[in-house]
Design a protein around this motif. Sequence first.
Motif, PDB file in Angstrom:
ATOM      1  N   ILE A  90      -1.395  51.667  41.103  1.00  0.00           N
ATOM      2  CA  ILE A  90      -2.298  52.379  42.023  1.00  0.00           C
ATOM      3  C   ILE A  90      -3.757  52.042  41.732  1.00  0.00           C
ATOM      4  CG2 ILE A  90      -3.162  54.684  42.646  1.00  0.00           C
ATOM      5  CD1 ILE A  90      -0.337  55.710  42.402  1.00  0.00           C
ATOM      6  N   VAL A  91      -4.524  51.899  42.821  1.00  0.00           N
ATOM      7  CA  VAL A  91      -5.981  51.745  42.764  1.00  0.00           C
ATOM      8  C   VAL A  91      -6.580  52.692  43.794  1.00  0.00           C
ATOM      9  CG1 VAL A  91      -7.935  50.156  42.974  1.00  0.00           C
ATOM     10  CG2 VAL A  91      -5.747  49.312  42.128  1.00  0.00           C
ATOM     11  N   GLU A  92      -7.673  53.362  43.428  1.00  0.00           N
ATOM     12  CA  GLU A  92      -8.374  54.220  44.387  1.00  0.00           C
ATOM     13  C   GLU A  92      -9.856  53.861  44.417  1.00  0.00           C
ATOM     14  OE1 GLU A  92      -7.828  58.362  44.053  1.00  0.00           O
ATOM     15  OE2 GLU A  92      -5.714  58.335  44.585  1.00  0.00           O
ATOM     16  N   PHE A  93     -10.433  53.948  45.646  1.00  0.00           N
ATOM     17  CA  PHE A  93     -11.853  53.694  45.823  1.00  0.00           C
ATOM     18  C   PHE A  93     -12.492  54.901  46.505  1.00  0.00           C
ATOM     19  CE2 PHE A  93      -9.883  49.460  45.851  1.00  0.00           C
ATOM     20  CZ  PHE A  93     -10.606  48.853  44.829  1.00  0.00           C
ATOM     21  N   ASP A  94     -13.713  55.199  46.098  1.00  0.00           N
ATOM     22  CA  ASP A  94     -14.429  56.349  46.637  1.00  0.00           C
ATOM     23  C   ASP A  94     -14.988  56.042  48.028  1.00  0.00           C
ATOM     24  OD1 ASP A  94     -14.051  58.043  44.489  1.00  0.00           O
ATOM     25  OD2 ASP A  94     -15.775  57.239  43.402  1.00  0.00           O
ATOM     26  N   ASP A  95     -14.551  56.795  49.028  1.00  0.00           N
ATOM     27  CA  ASP A  95     -15.143  56.905  50.358  1.00  0.00           C
ATOM     28  C   ASP A  95     -15.797  55.607  50.853  1.00  0.00           C
ATOM     29  OD1 ASP A  95     -15.801  58.057  52.684  1.00  0.00           O
ATOM     30  OD2 ASP A  95     -17.563  59.112  51.914  1.00  0.00           O
ATOM     31  N   PRO A  96     -15.018  54.573  51.133  1.00  0.00           N
ATOM     32  CA  PRO A  96     -15.636  53.322  51.602  1.00  0.00           C
ATOM     33  C   PRO A  96     -16.245  53.493  53.002  1.00  0.00           C
ATOM     34  CG  PRO A  96     -13.252  53.198  51.781  1.00  0.00           C
ATOM     35  CD  PRO A  96     -13.553  54.475  51.065  1.00  0.00           C
ATOM     36  N   ILE A 117      -9.149  60.130  40.876  1.00  0.00           N
ATOM     37  CA  ILE A 117      -9.535  59.183  39.840  1.00  0.00           C
ATOM     38  C   ILE A 117     -10.901  58.615  40.141  1.00  0.00           C
ATOM     39  CG2 ILE A 117      -8.761  57.170  38.534  1.00  0.00           C
ATOM     40  CD1 ILE A 117      -6.069  57.470  39.895  1.00  0.00           C
ATOM     41  N   SER A 118     -11.731  58.570  39.160  1.00  0.00           N
ATOM     42  CA  SER A 118     -12.991  57.848  39.298  1.00  0.00           C
ATOM     43  C   SER A 118     -12.771  56.423  38.816  1.00  0.00           C
ATOM     44  CB  SER A 118     -14.082  58.520  38.455  1.00  0.00           C
ATOM     45  OG  SER A 118     -13.802  58.386  37.082  1.00  0.00           O
ATOM     46  N   GLU A 119     -13.641  55.491  39.253  1.00  0.00           N
ATOM     47  CA  GLU A 119     -13.444  54.092  38.869  1.00  0.00           C
ATOM     48  C   GLU A 119     -13.586  53.913  37.364  1.00  0.00           C
ATOM     49  OE1 GLU A 119     -15.639  51.278  41.200  1.00  0.00           O
ATOM     50  OE2 GLU A 119     -15.581  52.575  42.938  1.00  0.00           O
ATOM     51  N   ARG A 120     -14.471  54.656  36.770  1.00  0.00           N
ATOM     52  CA  ARG A 120     -14.686  54.489  35.338  1.00  0.00           C
ATOM     53  C   ARG A 120     -13.469  54.991  34.549  1.00  0.00           C
ATOM     54  NH1 ARG A 120     -19.651  57.093  31.760  1.00  0.00           N
ATOM     55  NH2 ARG A 120     -18.977  56.240  29.758  1.00  0.00           N
ATOM     56  N   SER A 121     -12.964  56.165  34.949  1.00  0.00           N
ATOM     57  CA  SER A 121     -11.818  56.689  34.220  1.00  0.00           C
ATOM     58  C   SER A 121     -10.591  55.809  34.426  1.00  0.00           C
ATOM     59  CB  SER A 121     -11.506  58.125  34.656  1.00  0.00           C
ATOM     60  OG  SER A 121     -11.056  58.162  35.996  1.00  0.00           O
ATOM     61  N   MET A 122     -10.492  55.188  35.627  1.00  0.00           N
ATOM     62  CA  MET A 122      -9.373  54.274  35.876  1.00  0.00           C
ATOM     63  C   MET A 122      -9.423  53.103  34.906  1.00  0.00           C
ATOM     64  SD  MET A 122      -6.783  53.154  37.624  1.00  0.00           S
ATOM     65  CE  MET A 122      -6.746  53.882  39.256  1.00  0.00           C
ATOM     66  N   GLN A 123     -10.597  52.559  34.693  1.00  0.00           N
ATOM     67  CA  GLN A 123     -10.716  51.423  33.777  1.00  0.00           C
ATOM     68  C   GLN A 123     -10.388  51.849  32.353  1.00  0.00           C
ATOM     69  OE1 GLN A 123     -14.727  50.314  34.545  1.00  0.00           O
ATOM     70  NE2 GLN A 123     -14.290  49.286  36.467  1.00  0.00           N
ATOM     71  N   ASN A 124     -10.879  53.011  31.928  1.00  0.00           N
ATOM     72  CA  ASN A 124     -10.576  53.486  30.583  1.00  0.00           C
ATOM     73  C   ASN A 124      -9.090  53.739  30.399  1.00  0.00           C
ATOM     74  OD1 ASN A 124     -13.255  53.394  29.942  1.00  0.00           O
ATOM     75  ND2 ASN A 124     -13.647  55.541  30.385  1.00  0.00           N
ATOM     76  N   GLN A 125      -8.471  54.351  31.424  1.00  0.00           N
ATOM     77  CA  GLN A 125      -7.040  54.640  31.334  1.00  0.00           C
ATOM     78  C   GLN A 125      -6.242  53.349  31.227  1.00  0.00           C
ATOM     79  OE1 GLN A 125      -5.730  57.515  30.978  1.00  0.00           O
ATOM     80  NE2 GLN A 125      -3.594  56.883  30.989  1.00  0.00           N
ATOM     81  N   SER A 126      -6.621  52.344  32.022  1.00  0.00           N
ATOM     82  CA  SER A 126      -5.910  51.067  31.982  1.00  0.00           C
ATOM     83  C   SER A 126      -6.032  50.430  30.602  1.00  0.00           C
ATOM     84  CB  SER A 126      -6.476  50.137  33.058  1.00  0.00           C
ATOM     85  OG  SER A 126      -5.822  48.884  33.014  1.00  0.00           O
ATOM     86  N   GLN A 155     -16.644  47.077  46.067  1.00  0.00           N
ATOM     87  CA  GLN A 155     -16.073  47.802  44.937  1.00  0.00           C
ATOM     88  C   GLN A 155     -14.843  47.039  44.446  1.00  0.00           C
ATOM     89  OE1 GLN A 155     -15.706  52.179  45.420  1.00  0.00           O
ATOM     90  NE2 GLN A 155     -16.399  51.857  47.526  1.00  0.00           N
ATOM     91  N   TRP A 156     -14.595  47.089  43.125  1.00  0.00           N
ATOM     92  CA  TRP A 156     -13.416  46.418  42.592  1.00  0.00           C
ATOM     93  C   TRP A 156     -12.849  47.207  41.423  1.00  0.00           C
ATOM     94  CZ3 TRP A 156     -13.649  45.020  37.508  1.00  0.00           C
ATOM     95  CH2 TRP A 156     -14.934  44.878  36.955  1.00  0.00           C
ATOM     96  N   ASN A 157     -11.562  46.989  41.178  1.00  0.00           N
ATOM     97  CA  ASN A 157     -10.871  47.677  40.088  1.00  0.00           C
ATOM     98  C   ASN A 157      -9.546  46.975  39.815  1.00  0.00           C
ATOM     99  OD1 ASN A 157     -10.302  49.617  38.118  1.00  0.00           O
ATOM    100  ND2 ASN A 157     -11.196  51.233  39.361  1.00  0.00           N
ATOM    101  N   PHE A 158      -8.824  47.434  38.791  1.00  0.00           N
ATOM    102  CA  PHE A 158      -7.507  46.918  38.447  1.00  0.00           C
ATOM    103  C   PHE A 158      -6.451  47.999  38.661  1.00  0.00           C
ATOM    104  CE2 PHE A 158     -10.346  44.167  36.100  1.00  0.00           C
ATOM    105  CZ  PHE A 158      -9.776  42.906  36.259  1.00  0.00           C
TER     106      PHE A 158
END
Length: 817
Positions: free
Chosen positions: A80-86, A801-810, A71-74
């Motif tokens: 802050i970055v959050e990942f779902d249940d690794p 935060i979901s990964e998709r919403s994090m990307q949109n917010q950024s 999983q990856w994100n910015f």
Amino acid sequence: MDNRINTNLFLNIRWILIFKSVFLISTILLFSYFFSYAQKVHAAFTIQVLDSSLHPIPGIFVQINDSARAQWNFSDSSGIVEFDDPNCTYCHLQLRGIGYVNVDTFVQYRPMYAIKFILAPALHALKGVEIQSQRPRIISKNEKIIFNWNQLSEFKKGETIWDLLGMTPLVHTINNKLKVLDNENVVIFINGKRQIFSNEELINYLKSMPADRIVQFEIIPIPPANYHVEAGQSVINIVLKKELKDYLGGNISMSALQNSYFNPAAIIHIDGKAGKFSFSNTEYISNSGERDRFTKNYDELQTGYQFLDTYVKNRNRWRIMGSYLYANYDIDTQQSLSTVFFFDNLRSHPTKPEVGDALYFSNSSSTLTDSVGTTYSILNEDSKDVGYTFDYTLNKNKLKINAEIGQIYYNDINQQMTRIESRNENKHDTLFNFIQRINQSIKNTNFYFKIDYTLAKNIILSSGINGYLTNNDSQVNWENFDVSDYVIDSSLSNKYLYVENNFYPFINFSSEIFHKLTINAGVKYEIANNNGKLNNYYIFKRNKSTLIPTFIFSYQINSNDQIVYSYASSKIWPSFWQLNPIRWYQSANDFVEENPYLESAQQNEHMLRYAFHQKHQFILDYKIIKNDYGQYYIFGPNHSITTTRVNFDYTKNFNFNYVTTLSFLHQHVMLNPEVAFNYNQIKGKDTIYADYHKISAMVQLNAQIILSESKNWDCTINGAYYSPSLSGIYENDGLASISMEIKKSIKKWNFGLLVQDPFKMGTIRSKVLTNQPVDMHVSIYADNFFVRFRAVLNFWKNIQISERSMQNQSILERLGH
């Protein structure tokens, strides 16, 4: 009749407050369930990225590798970055960012804790290259002048909306009044929706609303016909950041202000979002006190009669308590439903009377007084202002629908005891000893319906209607003291009923031609049915219909330069406050009285704006108001003075404004200067003598300075100077104002120390303009000098935060939305 209206008013207030209490309890339970459920079913892996100064770093690429997937994100603006249940106990993390040393490591997965990474700067990074992407702080866009606050996060810490308005060019907040250019008739919008407040409630709300989510102010001096406004009003649209992620946060603000009295205040603000539901709630309470000083120097040139009147208002123990609640529900991606509830209560029980001293001379050359007059007045007041609005929005394909409806209930019960004494060498007389009791109830219903339809690309047709239905019932009982008790004086008591029903159907057309030219043309058809009754007899009936055209022409010369021409015609109606025949005494021969016989005025306004390189804004505004109304002095027999409102033949105003934004030292110093020149002319009519004209100037400067970026010290300085000018019936001397605030941030705390008007330059001194053989000078000193200390605590902010919403917010934050 009065008792029935008051009973209905308090029943409405009671049910509104009960509904709001139930709503708040339900909201708290909803969020409690939401976050407890989120903790059970959503075990997020939270990472925060910081630099060596422990400041968050946005835009860092973070990747987590477990046994099943990558999983990856910015990182967002908080780092802050959050990942779902690794699916890992020890997880492989990789962090990369331009200008920082890459990190490749293993960490233990702990779902209840956030792991902080401190990135070291890369010594081999490119030098001499600086990449910046930011919007200009001030831009012109068709009917709007936009001032961007999103980039100035350092100066929003602990501030309120009112504070930022005072730092914004073209907006003036001197002496607790809100003005756009030279217009005091200002309406506030938030995210495009009108806020229905009384003037006092509006200022109280703006002083209590935190500014941390401000994106920009949109200043609209002449709004198009499809705006939810009445004729002659200017608009300030406050654009707040719309969060895509779920959160719950808030702050508590505590302040202590010292002028002539000690004035503490407290504000608590909570806002949040859970799925489709979002809300914002503000509660505030304050003790307000001030000591204003009014003086009049009156001299009859022919007779030599003279008096000097000094009136001091001691307004201590004013308690202001208010509440504001906004809730929004997104039905789907195309529809939303929102509501607003507000309540404001002012209670005044002063411990000191308002005192006025008047010295009377029969001959201006004499230094000995013939008599001394003293006025003692105590005002006890209890006013309540409560209201609500509902708003529905649909945005589907080419069709957009907006519907709003709201009501305001206002009740003011006040009692003013006044005693006026006269003393000379031989005797002591009580000239007046009376109580004026006022019970005023107001009910206003307003509605707005608009349909926008996109005919073709950049061509929109709007149609709809807005209306305002107002009932004002006022009972004034005047009681004179007679031997041992107060007795009603029927000659000065009155019952005043004012009804105003105004409807504004409208149509508006906007189109963009060749990407250069934009035309916005519309018309409102005002249908006015207004009438006033004094002691059950009609004193006026006004049934009129008026066309109110609006035209806005915008030409985009290039990407940075723009010319905008606006024209609007409107009918201006006196407010019920200006029509209510209430009398206030300052001395035995000097009183203020409103005029129920005022007529409406017709205004035509032309405005030309030129934006040069966006940050340089030049504005020319010409306004002529036929049958305009304003304050006027009437000098009567026995040296009496009556201050009232009258209709003039016309007034003309010509204004030139220049504003810009400047920055120095890598944007550590930012300046917002404004320069204005004004030509004003007043022409009287009939028995109203007024034939004056004057040229005046205004200079205003706001400076925002970062004193220490690493230690979070900054400073704000506001200064303004108004040259001698003509205003209504006065020829004013110059007026100045200056303030400075030092601010410091420590973790979740923001502290500020403000000094306002330390040199006491805010005194209004003026000469009354009249053709009578009278020389009268007036001065007013409001309690403008004060020192205020404010502390703001930003408390919990839980985030899912979901990964998709994090990307949109950024993305939104990078675009400045």
